[in-house]
Design an enzyme around this catalytic site. Structure first.
Site, PDB file in Angstrom:
ATOM      1  N   GLU A 325       0.825  -1.212   0.000  1.00  0.00           N
ATOM      2  CA  GLU A 325       0.000   0.000   0.000  1.00  0.00           C
ATOM      3  C   GLU A 325       0.862   1.265   0.000  1.00  0.00           C
ATOM      4  O   GLU A 325       0.610   2.208   0.748  1.00  0.00           O
ATOM      5  CB  GLU A 325      -0.961  -0.016   1.188  1.00  0.00           C
ATOM      6  CG  GLU A 325      -1.914  -1.200   1.151  1.00  0.00           C
ATOM      7  CD  GLU A 325      -2.989  -1.181   2.236  1.00  0.00           C
ATOM      8  OE1 GLU A 325      -2.746  -0.611   3.305  1.00  0.00           O
ATOM      9  OE2 GLU A 325      -4.071  -1.754   1.984  1.00  0.00           O
ATOM     10  N   ASP A 404      -8.485  -9.062   4.011  1.00  0.00           N
ATOM     11  CA  ASP A 404      -8.181  -7.949   4.903  1.00  0.00           C
ATOM     12  C   ASP A 404      -9.194  -7.830   6.034  1.00  0.00           C
ATOM     13  O   ASP A 404     -10.012  -6.915   6.020  1.00  0.00           O
ATOM     14  CB  ASP A 404      -8.159  -6.648   4.079  1.00  0.00           C
ATOM     15  CG  ASP A 404      -7.574  -5.489   4.869  1.00  0.00           C
ATOM     16  OD1 ASP A 404      -7.076  -5.722   5.977  1.00  0.00           O
ATOM     17  OD2 ASP A 404      -7.621  -4.348   4.366  1.00  0.00           O
ATOM     18  N   GLU A 432     -12.364  -2.068  12.222  1.00  0.00           N
ATOM     19  CA  GLU A 432     -12.410  -1.384  10.932  1.00  0.00           C
ATOM     20  C   GLU A 432     -13.569  -1.866  10.066  1.00  0.00           C
ATOM     21  O   GLU A 432     -14.325  -1.060   9.523  1.00  0.00           O
ATOM     22  CB  GLU A 432     -11.075  -1.593  10.204  1.00  0.00           C
ATOM     23  CG  GLU A 432     -11.070  -1.004   8.800  1.00  0.00           C
ATOM     24  CD  GLU A 432      -9.733  -1.174   8.095  1.00  0.00           C
ATOM     25  OE1 GLU A 432      -8.804  -1.754   8.683  1.00  0.00           O
ATOM     26  OE2 GLU A 432      -9.632  -0.719   6.936  1.00  0.00           O
TER      27      GLU A 432
END
Ligand code: GCW
Length: 730
Positions: A325, A404, A432
């Site tokens: 990323e 993820d 998240e």
């Protein structure tokens, strides 16, 4: 550390105004009411003593101290805590903590001496953190080889509460399954323009950093270390894995800030690790390259490590997000992840430090039109060719699923494919993708499933044993000690630590499961409820306990019901990842697609017709996931693209399952709201805590309805198949 080696000397200070979480004073009542003897020396033994003394100050017990090698017990503590001089005048103790040799124990501690002898020459393999506990003739004895064992023994006694002082208990041995149990903080030092002070943080600011500077709230950090020790964690990183700006300099001229944190957490057996930027030598303007095979670069890291250990002698090591990323990494120099990780490992090796090297490497600039690239494959494709090439002090840190931290994913196949490498499992307590601490979502059952998963089939080693380094031939090199468990923290400077007070249960559970992965996650939850809310001290223990279980037990599956169906993942709003946006990631570069069209939905990851991802699993899973007949329902859309009328093992069609679970999920939340409302007037809980949860539940219900309506409407419009029960879909 203070000169006398007894720690900061402030362990016994008043706790901060932050919520006491699972260590309220009440949890120490049993210990604090009795007569305790603590034998041994050193910082962690002093912590045990201070903890007991603090409890005694409140509940009237006494604590004596027998330093290692001294002839007799020496009374310690302030006069308040030792005020009751009669209580141990008969030389008897209710509780004895003894370290190492037990020959010098006074008569009242005979059981401790006996247990010590009974453990035999290898002392039952207690190891550096283990302890033995027994109770007989009114005495409870806790023995350990090393101070950390006594600390964990103390918190075990706290968990047992009155039961530690009831019926006899034969000798029990406890030692952690995982040697490394690390909390990873995604705390930024500078405030990030998009991610803020804590990346994916839902509990306020950082407890360590504020706007580029250390926060200097020592009580808060010390309380945090205490909570971590009490649930069994022993390490933490203090900064985000995305390292930029000031955070890069924690390694160099801001090292003292890290040392200050290390000093605060050390008395609770917590070691500090640091996330580092792979390109630090360049970013800091000192070298033209960060090539891991370049002599100057290697020397730079060697010097950095030397400085670190001079300042923080028990420094734990580095965590690195490389080539991921947008973070720099060895690929830029045509080198491998092994080259990069080994360079850092070599710098740390003389001091016993480790490198946590993350396997979260994938193409985040994918073209959604390209059906051949599969993000789920990426970690395996990048890392398994390197198996056996990492140094012994490198731990490859693998997210529990191949994507993820989605609500439902299969276990990452990497965990079964690198027998010559120390592997850590990474899980995410910060919610998240699981409701961002506005939704109740107890993740213990999810993590437990991951840890108990047997990649080579029933009866063979589990993921937990891979991470513990005990999987043997199938899954790892026993001698390596494995890589342990890493959890992304859900903590911030919020009064309740985790924003949602009930989200504390996740941090507690992860520590307990790292220590003992076989624990039943609902039993762990019960422990947490007992400690945090002490139902037995309230007017209606059953109502309180029952309500908390009703909200939490099935909350992860409940969240799954009203969000992305059948393991397909990523239907969250892009960027912040809260709430539904079914197509939000469908045409993006992130490699996270569900491929819904008018006929069907799901990702074909089979070897026969899809991306071949199923082939990354050993048998029996490679075939079980491959076949529609044997693929578990809850992962169907992760592995297969199927028509809406495909019939699940449950007997329902995919489309009807989507409708049913979304209605059921909302109904579950509505029931949670009702249960919580009902408990309000009973006065069993702090009203402020009750109110905080009430607010969050209202938002959870609103959001769950939004999920239900958007997901159901989306699939009704795509498929044209009506709900068999004719419920309202928009
Ligand atoms: O889940 C993703 C998050 C990123 C995070 C990344 C990672 C720290 O959306 O915010 O970055 O994972 O694990 O590195």
């Amino acid at each position: 550390m203070t000169a006398d080696g007894s720690g900061t000397g402030r362990v016994g200070a008043d706790p901060t105004s932050a919520h006491p979480a699972w260590l309220p004073p009440e949890a120490f009542r049993a210990i604090g009411s009795g007569r305790t003897l603590v034998c041994g020396d050193g910082m962690l033994v002093a912590t045990v003593r201070d903890e007991v003394a603090r409890a005694c100050a409140r509940y009237g017990g006494t604590v004596g101290h027998l330093p290692g090698g001294a002839a007799g017990p020496e009374r310690t503590g302030d006069s308040d805590s030792d005020g009751n001089s009669d209580s141990d005048s008969d030389g008897r103790y209710d509780l004895v903590f003894a370290l190492g040799t037990t020959g010098l124990l006074p008569a009242g501690a005979a059981l401790a001496a006996e247990v010590g002898r009974g453990l035999g020459p290898d002392r039952g393999g207690l190891g550096p953190e283990g302890f033995a506990l027994a109770r007989r003739d009114g005495v409870t004895a806790v023995l350990a080889d090393q101070p950390a064992g006594l600390l964990y023994g103390l918190f075990h006694v706290v968990r047992l509460g009155p039961a530690a002082f009831g019926a006899d208990r034969p000798v029990e041995r406890h030692r952690p399954a995982m040697r490394l149990r690390l909390v990873s903080h995604w705390d930024n030092v500078d405030v990030h323009p998009v991610m803020g002070q804590v990346e994916r943080g839902y509990a306020g600011g950082s407890i360590f950093w504020c706007d580029g500077a250390p926060r200097r709230d020592p009580d808060r950090v010390r309380d945090y270390a205490r909570l971590l020790a009490a649930c069994g964690m022993n390490a933490m990183t203090v900064n985000n894995v995305n390292v930029y700006g000031t955070a890069t300099r924690l390694l160099t001229d801001r090292l003292d800030d890290v040392a200050a944190i290390a000093d605060l957490v050390r008395p609770y057996g917590i070691r500090v690790h640091l996330s580092v930027n792979f390109a630090a030598p360049v970013t800091l303007g000192e070298l033209p390259t960060a090539d891991p095979l370049d002599g100057d670069v290697r020397a730079w890291w060697t010097r950095a490590a030397g400085r670190l250990y001079e300042t923080i002698p028990d420094f734990g090591g580095f965590m690195v997000k490389a080539d991921s990323e947008g973070q720099p990494g060895p690929y830029r120099y045509g080198r491998t992840h092994a080259d990069g990780a080994n360079m850092l490992a070599d710098a740390l090796a003389p001091y016993g430090g480790v490198v946590h090297w993350r396997a979260f490497v994938y193409n985040h600039r994918q073209d959604w039109r390209d059906r051949s690239t599969d993000r789920a494959r990426a970690a395996y494709d990048h890392f398994t060719p390197l198996d056996g090439r990492f140094r012994d002090n490198v731990i490859v840190q693998v997210k529990h699923g191949p994507m993820d931290f989605q609500t439902r994913e299969p276990v990452s196949p990497v965990l079964a494919a690198m027998p010559g490498t120390r592997l850590a499992v990474e899980v995410q307590a910060t919610q998240e993708y699981t409701g961002q601490q506005r939704h109740v979502c107890y993740l213990g059952p999810c993590w437990s499933e991951v840890l108990r998963f047997a990649p080579w089939g029933p009866g063979r080693p589990t993921v937990a044993s891979v991470a513990a380094g005990t999987a043997g031939d199938d899954g790892g090199v026993a001698a390596s000690g494995g890589g342990g468990l890493v959890v992304v923290s859900n903590v911030g400077d919020d009064h309740y630590w985790t924003g949602h007070p009930l989200a504390q249960a996740n941090l507690y559970a992860v520590g307990r499961l790292a220590w003992a992965p076989d624990l039943d996650p609902l039993a762990v939850l019960d422990e947490w409820i007992d400690l945090t809310f002490t139902p037995s001290a309230t007017a209606d223990p059953d109502l309180l306990r029952g309500t908390l279980h009703a909200l939490l037990d099935d909350s992860w599956r409940g969240y799954e019901r009203y969000t992305a169906p059948l393991g397909v993942g990523f239907m969250v709003a892009p960027g912040h990842h809260y709430g539904p946006d079914v197509d939000g990631y469908e045409y993006s570069r992130w490699g996270t697609y569900h491929f819904a069209d008018r006929d069907g939905v799901g990702v074909d990851r089979t070897r026969a017709t899809g991306t071949g991802f199923t082939g990354q699993y050993p048998q029996p899973w490679a075939d079980r996931y491959e076949s529609l007949e044997t693929c578990p329902d809850e992962l169907l859309l992760f592995f297969h693209h199927v028509p809406y009328q495909h019939v699940l093992h449950s007997g329902s069609t995919v489309i009807q399952h989507i409708y049913d679970t979304h209605f059921a999920g909302v109904e579950q939340v509505a029931e949670m709201v009702r249960r919580w409302e009902r408990i309000g007037p009973a006065g069993l809980l702090d009203p402020a805590l009750h109110a905080r949860v009430t607010d969050r539940l209202a938002e959870q219900l609103r959001c769950a309805e939004e999920w239900r309506d958007k997901v159901n409407t989306y699939f009704l419009r795509k498929s044209g198949v009506p709900d068999a029960h004719g419920r309202r879909i928009h």
